[in-house]
Design a protein around this motif. Structure first.
Motif, mmCIF file in Angstrom:
data_model
loop_
_atom_site.group_PDB
_atom_site.id
_atom_site.type_symbol
_atom_site.label_atom_id
_atom_site.label_comp_id
_atom_site.label_asym_id
_atom_site.label_seq_id
_atom_site.Cartn_x
_atom_site.Cartn_y
_atom_site.Cartn_z
ATOM 1 N N GLU A 18 0.838 -1.207 0.000
ATOM 2 C CA GLU A 18 0.000 0.000 0.000
ATOM 3 C C GLU A 18 0.874 1.258 0.000
ATOM 4 O OE1 GLU A 18 -3.558 2.326 0.030
ATOM 5 O OE2 GLU A 18 -2.974 0.368 -0.721
ATOM 6 N N ARG A 21 2.161 1.684 -3.519
ATOM 7 C CA ARG A 21 1.108 2.160 -4.413
ATOM 8 C C ARG A 21 0.878 3.657 -4.231
ATOM 9 N NH1 ARG A 21 -3.831 3.801 -4.559
ATOM 10 N NH2 ARG A 21 -4.262 3.512 -2.368
ATOM 11 N N LEU A 22 0.769 4.080 -2.975
ATOM 12 C CA LEU A 22 0.536 5.497 -2.690
ATOM 13 C C LEU A 22 1.736 6.354 -3.096
ATOM 14 C CD1 LEU A 22 -1.225 5.192 0.771
ATOM 15 C CD2 LEU A 22 -2.264 5.962 -1.381
ATOM 16 N N GLN A 23 2.921 5.822 -2.914
ATOM 17 C CA GLN A 23 4.120 6.558 -3.311
ATOM 18 C C GLN A 23 4.143 6.761 -4.830
ATOM 19 O OE1 GLN A 23 8.014 4.708 -2.814
ATOM 20 N NE2 GLN A 23 8.718 6.595 -1.834
ATOM 21 N N ALA A 24 3.758 5.739 -5.570
ATOM 22 C CA ALA A 24 3.715 5.842 -7.033
ATOM 23 C C ALA A 24 2.634 6.819 -7.488
ATOM 24 C CB ALA A 24 3.472 4.468 -7.647
ATOM 25 N N ASP A 25 1.522 6.877 -6.763
ATOM 26 C CA ASP A 25 0.401 7.752 -7.115
ATOM 27 C C ASP A 25 0.578 9.194 -6.651
ATOM 28 O OD1 ASP A 25 -0.903 5.691 -8.313
ATOM 29 O OD2 ASP A 25 -2.369 5.386 -6.707
ATOM 30 N N ARG A 26 1.521 9.458 -5.775
ATOM 31 C CA ARG A 26 1.593 10.786 -5.169
ATOM 32 C C ARG A 26 1.880 11.895 -6.172
ATOM 33 N NH1 ARG A 26 6.971 11.633 -1.564
ATOM 34 N NH2 ARG A 26 8.453 11.022 -3.140
ATOM 35 N N LYS A 28 0.539 12.134 -9.021
ATOM 36 C CA LYS A 28 -0.757 12.457 -9.617
ATOM 37 C C LYS A 28 -1.685 13.164 -8.624
ATOM 38 C CE LYS A 28 -0.416 8.106 -12.015
ATOM 39 N NZ LYS A 28 -0.917 6.759 -11.960
ATOM 40 N N LYS A 29 -1.708 12.680 -7.389
ATOM 41 C CA LYS A 29 -2.683 13.152 -6.402
ATOM 42 C C LYS A 29 -2.086 14.096 -5.363
ATOM 43 C CE LYS A 29 -5.233 8.806 -6.496
ATOM 44 N NZ LYS A 29 -5.683 7.676 -5.706
ATOM 45 N N GLU A 33 -2.394 12.064 0.736
ATOM 46 C CA GLU A 33 -2.882 10.714 1.031
ATOM 47 C C GLU A 33 -1.774 9.828 1.592
ATOM 48 O OE1 GLU A 33 -5.430 7.096 -1.074
ATOM 49 O OE2 GLU A 33 -4.829 8.825 -2.283
#
Length: 94
Positions: A18, A21-26, A28-29, A33
């Motif tokens: 998790e 995943r959040l590190q990869a998405d950061r 973008k978002k 989070e």
């Protein structure tokens, strides 16, 4: 028996899908989070492991899934045995 004086330690966590995943998405978002996830995760680990009021979390380290905390040597040894904790190292400030 270890010291009863609190000192600064770094605690690094084991692999967490998790977090990755959040590190990869950061990008973008934004980082909010990821920051909230890690802060909550680290706070829960401390609350479930150590006596309330016996430690002081200094910060969560987003880049490595870890945190800095003021604890005693005995508490550091307890954290070393907790599932999900990879490394607990004393902050050797020069």
């Amino acid at each position: 028996m270890g010291s009863t004086k609190g000192e600064s330690y770094f605690v690094f966590m084991n692999y967490d899908p998790e977090y990755l995943r959040l590190q990869a998405d950061r990008a973008k978002k934004g980082t909010n989070e990821l920051d909230l996830y890690l802060s909550r995760k680290h706070d829960e680990l401390l609350a479930n492991t150590l006596e309330p009021g016996s430690y002081k979390k200094e910060s969560s380290l987003v880049i490595v899934d870890g945190f800095a905390v003021e604890i005693t040597e005995d508490q550091a040894n307890v954290l070393r045995s907790v599932e999900g904790v990879r490394v607990v190292e004393k902050n050797e400030v020069a």
